[in-house]
Write a protein that holds these residues in place. Structure first.
Motif, mmCIF file in Angstrom:
data_model
loop_
_atom_site.group_PDB
_atom_site.id
_atom_site.type_symbol
_atom_site.label_atom_id
_atom_site.label_comp_id
_atom_site.label_asym_id
_atom_site.label_seq_id
_atom_site.Cartn_x
_atom_site.Cartn_y
_atom_site.Cartn_z
ATOM 1 N N SER A 44 0.802 -1.228 0.000
ATOM 2 C CA SER A 44 0.000 0.000 0.000
ATOM 3 C C SER A 44 0.832 1.274 0.000
ATOM 4 N N TYR A 45 2.154 1.134 0.115
ATOM 5 C CA TYR A 45 3.007 2.307 -0.051
ATOM 6 C C TYR A 45 3.834 2.239 -1.325
ATOM 7 N N ALA A 46 3.640 1.178 -2.071
ATOM 8 C CA ALA A 46 4.498 0.961 -3.241
ATOM 9 C C ALA A 46 3.954 1.707 -4.442
ATOM 10 N N THR A 47 4.626 2.796 -4.781
ATOM 11 C CA THR A 47 4.138 3.612 -5.889
ATOM 12 C C THR A 47 4.739 3.128 -7.197
ATOM 13 N N ILE A 48 4.435 1.935 -7.556
ATOM 14 C CA ILE A 48 4.892 1.392 -8.835
ATOM 15 C C ILE A 48 3.692 1.109 -9.718
ATOM 16 N N GLN A 49 3.961 1.074 -10.996
ATOM 17 C CA GLN A 49 2.871 1.001 -11.961
ATOM 18 C C GLN A 49 2.391 -0.417 -12.196
ATOM 19 N N SER A 50 1.293 -0.486 -12.891
ATOM 20 C CA SER A 50 0.625 -1.762 -13.107
ATOM 21 C C SER A 50 1.517 -2.879 -13.653
ATOM 22 N N LEU A 107 -12.730 -15.067 -1.519
ATOM 23 C CA LEU A 107 -12.682 -13.651 -1.183
ATOM 24 C C LEU A 107 -13.856 -13.285 -0.289
ATOM 25 N N HIS A 108 -13.556 -12.780 0.906
ATOM 26 C CA HIS A 108 -14.665 -12.416 1.784
ATOM 27 C C HIS A 108 -14.495 -11.049 2.433
ATOM 28 N N SER A 109 -13.330 -10.425 2.209
ATOM 29 C CA SER A 109 -13.090 -9.140 2.852
ATOM 30 C C SER A 109 -12.538 -8.158 1.828
ATOM 31 N N VAL A 110 -13.265 -7.061 1.625
ATOM 32 C CA VAL A 110 -12.894 -6.118 0.568
ATOM 33 C C VAL A 110 -12.914 -4.689 1.088
ATOM 34 N N LEU A 111 -11.870 -3.939 0.729
ATOM 35 C CA LEU A 111 -11.860 -2.479 0.897
ATOM 36 C C LEU A 111 -11.418 -1.936 -0.447
ATOM 37 N N TYR A 112 -12.264 -1.120 -1.060
ATOM 38 C CA TYR A 112 -11.994 -0.755 -2.455
ATOM 39 C C TYR A 112 -12.290 0.716 -2.688
ATOM 40 N N PHE A 113 -11.284 1.470 -3.091
ATOM 41 C CA PHE A 113 -11.464 2.875 -3.454
ATOM 42 C C PHE A 113 -11.506 2.967 -4.977
ATOM 43 N N CYS A 114 -12.522 3.633 -5.495
ATOM 44 C CA CYS A 114 -12.587 3.787 -6.950
ATOM 45 C C CYS A 114 -13.394 5.041 -7.263
ATOM 46 N N TYR A 169 -2.775 1.679 -8.450
ATOM 47 C CA TYR A 169 -1.916 1.543 -9.627
ATOM 48 C C TYR A 169 -2.054 0.155 -10.234
ATOM 49 N N ILE A 170 -2.592 -0.753 -9.465
ATOM 50 C CA ILE A 170 -2.700 -2.111 -9.995
ATOM 51 C C ILE A 170 -3.664 -2.160 -11.184
ATOM 52 N N GLU A 171 -4.636 -1.271 -11.168
ATOM 53 C CA GLU A 171 -5.585 -1.098 -12.270
ATOM 54 C C GLU A 171 -6.388 -2.365 -12.551
ATOM 55 N N GLY A 189 -7.297 14.131 -6.156
ATOM 56 C CA GLY A 189 -7.324 14.583 -7.549
ATOM 57 C C GLY A 189 -8.758 14.623 -8.041
ATOM 58 N N LEU A 190 -9.024 15.451 -9.003
ATOM 59 C CA LEU A 190 -10.389 15.572 -9.499
ATOM 60 C C LEU A 190 -10.715 14.486 -10.513
ATOM 61 N N GLU A 191 -9.697 14.042 -11.211
ATOM 62 C CA GLU A 191 -9.937 13.056 -12.258
ATOM 63 C C GLU A 191 -9.250 11.760 -11.889
ATOM 64 N N ALA A 192 -9.693 10.703 -12.523
ATOM 65 C CA ALA A 192 -9.032 9.418 -12.329
ATOM 66 C C ALA A 192 -7.629 9.483 -12.906
ATOM 67 N N ASN A 193 -6.675 9.008 -12.141
ATOM 68 C CA ASN A 193 -5.311 9.000 -12.656
ATOM 69 C C ASN A 193 -4.862 7.590 -13.054
ATOM 70 N N VAL A 194 -5.731 6.630 -12.811
ATOM 71 C CA VAL A 194 -5.403 5.247 -13.131
ATOM 72 C C VAL A 194 -6.626 4.569 -13.755
#
Lengths: 236, 589
Positions: free
Chosen positions: B302-308, B379-386, B329-331, B357-362
């Protein structure tokens, strides 16, 4: 327990459905920006700043719900960032962790626009019963910060900075006047652990080195002035 | 009649020691509570042999009460501030001070071994008291705590000869000096778990290396960001038995020997199951962890700022993954790969890289979550920002995963509708609660009317915690939840048009819950007073930084409201902007 609502005025006051308190004071406890003060001496009544979506209590009562919606999403207005305190629900801890940039520059491979960088610092004011936290990256200038602090601690007045919101360090007598007054001035602890007057360095440098803010009476801050001016002169 | 006598005879025929022995196999607080309700003698036996106490709200009970009932406690867990404190909604100084507890326990529980705190304030003096009062102290876990410095840690290190676990997860520590680690004496070898990931500054690395290499049972080590990558290999060589590792900043000047050393060191870690850390990742260093990937069950990026593409390469190797925390970034593409490769996945958290940010960056949309819900049967536990969602997607997810127990969706822009139909997301979330019958935790977002609450009240019978923001139209929404959710324990609400009616009509419900938080809603001061008066076993706290609420009309809404059940009466450590509603006439001026 079914019938408890005797005599209570249940008029919906629709408090703050809109996106309240924008950039100013976003990092702190927040609701002082979201809800207008009943007894605000300054700040709100002067700055119905649409960008920050602030409103006075009187305005709120007069406006109809539809007007609020207009303020929310009026296409004519510039797309304000309109940040709401605590939303999205990202841990401030996480934001700070992302931000504590180690300065090495190997990140050429990264193409991210890393805008999550936040710098949370504690703000205390001598005599105020509570501490606040602010995110310095929410502001672009000293004036923004000073306005936000004024709102946060609005029962106290903060010393007048002059037009650019920066203490004029080069003008000794002006500085001394300010520090001799009973007005409050903001000071900060920098990376070296020194306490400095806010405003002695360019804004970006300040954000990078400020660890904590303390608003104290001008007369108490007087001890900081010579050193502040010294540091300032050395830099220029 | 005879049956009852038979049962009574049976229970009296067991000597206490036997019962105690049987009870010793029962650890869960809930079960222990049930045991204690069987009869008076079981209550007595149980309370003397209870070793672990969990206090979900430190203000619900006093230390003295706990000590009186359970005289032989060895482990205590305490939680302080409300959850929304994580998002800056609770002003500084609200409370959650652990000091009174430590002082009382220092006298009453000399054999105390474990203290676990969450969202509490603990001072250096307190840490010192812990270090000197409990001779057999083993476990200190401070999650999201604050108020202490590295000096306090030095005291723990110096005095706790039997310390096994020191976990400072996500706490705010004033970092005065990295040499606190050196206070562990050379003779000290019992460390099993160390989490210092929250510390801002470098610790004394040689001291850390020596500590790690002399503790043969080290199992978990989470370094902080300042821990240099080029020293990690050495550290790992000294502790190849590590199961959980949190790296420091995962970047360094690109030197081939650093990489090969690191890869070799990871190859030696045959037990490694979990990885975290990864600040400032330099992608070319990632392959160094490949040797452990196939065994990994837990990966926190969750701190890894690497691309997909880099994320895909890494995660694609981790077929045993059960838990993944990652940035958006996983997209969608990365989530598709996850769904295809990681069939054992149980928990997924996707955090926003650019929440303001106002727009989606990923390129991360609802589709990614749908894919994972399809491909990962456990899969039974989800936290998802979109940034976008549809009812159709939620419906699909619900039908795919009726085993969902925790579902937290955060659509970044408040009140966002279904982007295809422009309707509210009521039916989508309705499908979630209808199909996922074991749902325990739910967080809502997007455009929602009272209807979604009607669905929740109707179907979410096992729901224990609900988080609501910018949703609903009227008190009816709140009423549905309070009257329908039989197992609700924690309810937190912000910026919703809920007022007095639902609260007052369901006042009794509040005593069956741990707590209720409402901020920026429409609950009046008058209603708060009424609740406080009528329900003595609730603390109704009004948090209002505008000043005393009795200076404003009763109809005026309060800024924030925190209601919790308690048997210890109003607390005495409130700051100037918190008022407890009592049936004290002084408040009715």
């Amino acid at each position: 327990m079914a019938t408890m609502g005797h005599g209570l005025n249940l008029k919906e006051t629709e408090l703050c459905l809109g996106l309240p308190g924008g950039g100013g004071g976003g990092g702190g406890g927040g609701s002082e920006v979201e809800t207008p003060r009943a007894s605000g001496k300054r700040g709100f009544s002067e700055t119905v700043d649409l960008k920050l979506n602030l409103q006075t209590k009187e305005d709120l009562n007069e406006k109809s719900a539809s007007k609020e919606k207009t303020l929310l999403k009026d296409p004519a207005k510039p797309p304000a960032k309109a940040q709401v305190v605590g939303w999205p629900p990202v841990r401030s801890y996480k934001k700070n962790m992302m931000a504590q940039k180690v300065n090495n520059t190997e990140d050429t491979e990264k193409t991210t626009s890393n805008t999550t960088a936040a710098v949370f610092v504690k703000v205390s004011m001598d005599g105020a019963p509570y501490l606040r936290k602010v995110d310095l990256t929410m502001y672009k200038t000293y004036k923004d910060l000073s306005d936000a602090l004024a709102k946060m601690f609005s029962s106290f007045t903060i010393g007048n900075y002059g037009a650019q919101g920066m203490i004029d360090f080069m003008n000794e007598s002006k500085l001394m006047d300010l520090l001799n007054s009973s007005e409050y001035v903001p000071t900060y602890e920098d990376k070296d652990g020194d306490w400095m007057l806010v405003g002695d360095v360019p804004w970006e440098m300040f954000v990078g080195s400020c660890k904590r803010l303390r608003i104290m009476k001008g007369s108490e801050a007087i001890g900081l002035a010579p050193r502040a001016m010294e540091k300032c002169k050395n830099r220029s | 009649m005879q049956q009852q006598q038979k049962v009574a005879a049976l229970s009296y025929s067991f000597p206490e020691e036997v019962l105690e022995h049987v009870f010793s196999f029962i650890d869960s607080t809930k079960d222990r509570g049930s045991i204690s309700l069987v009869c008076k003698s079981w209550y007595e036996i149980e309370r003397w042999c209870r070793r672990r106490v969990f206090v979900g709200n430190c203000y619900a009970i006093t230390p003295a009460m706990v000590i009186k009932r359970f005289p032989k406690v060895r482990s205590i867990t305490l939680k302080g501030k409300p959850h929304f404190a994580d998002f800056n909604l609770v002003p500084e100084g609200w409370g959650g001070y652990v000091c009174p507890w430590i002082k009382a326990m220092a006298v009453a529980f000399p054999c105390l071994e474990e203290i676990k705190l969450k969202r509490m304030v603990i001072s250096d003096d307190c840490l010192d008291l812990i270090a000197k009062s409990f001779k057999n102290f083993k476990v200190l876990v401070l999650i999201s705590c604050e108020g202490f410095t590295t000096d306090g840690l030095a005291s723990i290190a110096a005095n706790c000869r039997n310390l096994r676990e020191l976990d400072l997860r996500e706490s705010e520590v004033e970092d005065i000096c990295g040499h606190w680690l050196s206070h562990f004496p050379d003779s000290y070898t019992s460390l099993v778990s160390l989490n210092i990931s929250c510390l801002a500054n470098e610790v004394n690395f040689p001291a850390l290396e020596r500590l790690v290499s002399r503790c043969p049972n080290m199992h978990t080590l989470r370094l902080n960001r300042a821990a240099p990558l080029d020293k990690l290999a050495n550290l790992l060589r000294g502790a190849p038995q590590l199961v959980e590792l949190g790296t420091g900043a995962y970047t360094s000047e690109m030197r081939p020997e650093v990489f090969t050393n690191l890869a070799a060191a990871f190859s030696g870690c045959k037990q490694m199951k979990g990885l975290s850390g990864f600040w400032d990742v330099l992608p070319s260093y990632l392959p160094a962890v490949y040797p452990v990937c196939s065994r990994l069950t837990s990966l926190n990026l969750s701190y890894a700022t690497i691309q997909s593409p880099d994320l895909i390469k890494l995660v694609g190797q981790c077929q045993s993954l059960q838990r993944l925390w990652v940035l958006d970034y996983i997209e969608d593409a990365g989530l598709d790969m996850l769904a295809a490769s990681c069939k054992d996945l149980r928990e997924l958290r996707v955090f926003p890289s650019d929440p303001f940010g106002l727009e989606a960056n990923v390129a991360l949309t609802e589709q990614g979550l749908v894919s994972v819900s399809e491909g990962c049967p456990k899969l039974h536990s989800v936290l998802y920002f979109c940034r976008q969602m549809t009812n159709a997607a939620l419906n699909t997810i619900a039908r795919n995963r009726p085993n969902m127990t925790r579902f937290r969706l955060c659509i970044i822009e408040p009140r966002t509708p279904d982007y295809l139909t422009l309707q509210s997301l009521d039916s989508g979330f309705g499908a979630i609660v209808e199909h996922c019958k074991d749902l325990q935790r739910l967080s809502l977002s997007g455009l929602l009317t009272d209807r979604v609450f009607e669905h929740i009240g109707t179907y979410a019978k096992k729901l224990e915690m609900l988080s609501v923001a910018f949703a609903g139209d009227s008190d009816l929404g709140l009423h549905h939840v309070l009257s329908g959710c039989d197992n609700l324990r924690k309810l937190e609400i912000r910026d919703c048009p809920f007022g007095d009616k639902a609260l007052l009509a369901n006042a009794a419900k509040l005593e069956t819950m741990r707590s209720l938080w409402m901020s920026s809603c429409s609950v009046s001061y008058g209603a708060c007073k009424l609740l406080g008066q009528k329900l003595p076993r609730l603390n109704v706290e009004v948090i209002d930084e505008r000043g005393p609420p009795n200076l404003r009309p009763d109809s005026n809404p309060v800024e924030k409201l925190y209601i919790y059940r308690t048997i210890s009466g109003p607390r005495l450590d409130m700051p100037g902007y918190v008022w407890t509603m009592e049936d004290d006439s002084a408040y009715l001026e």
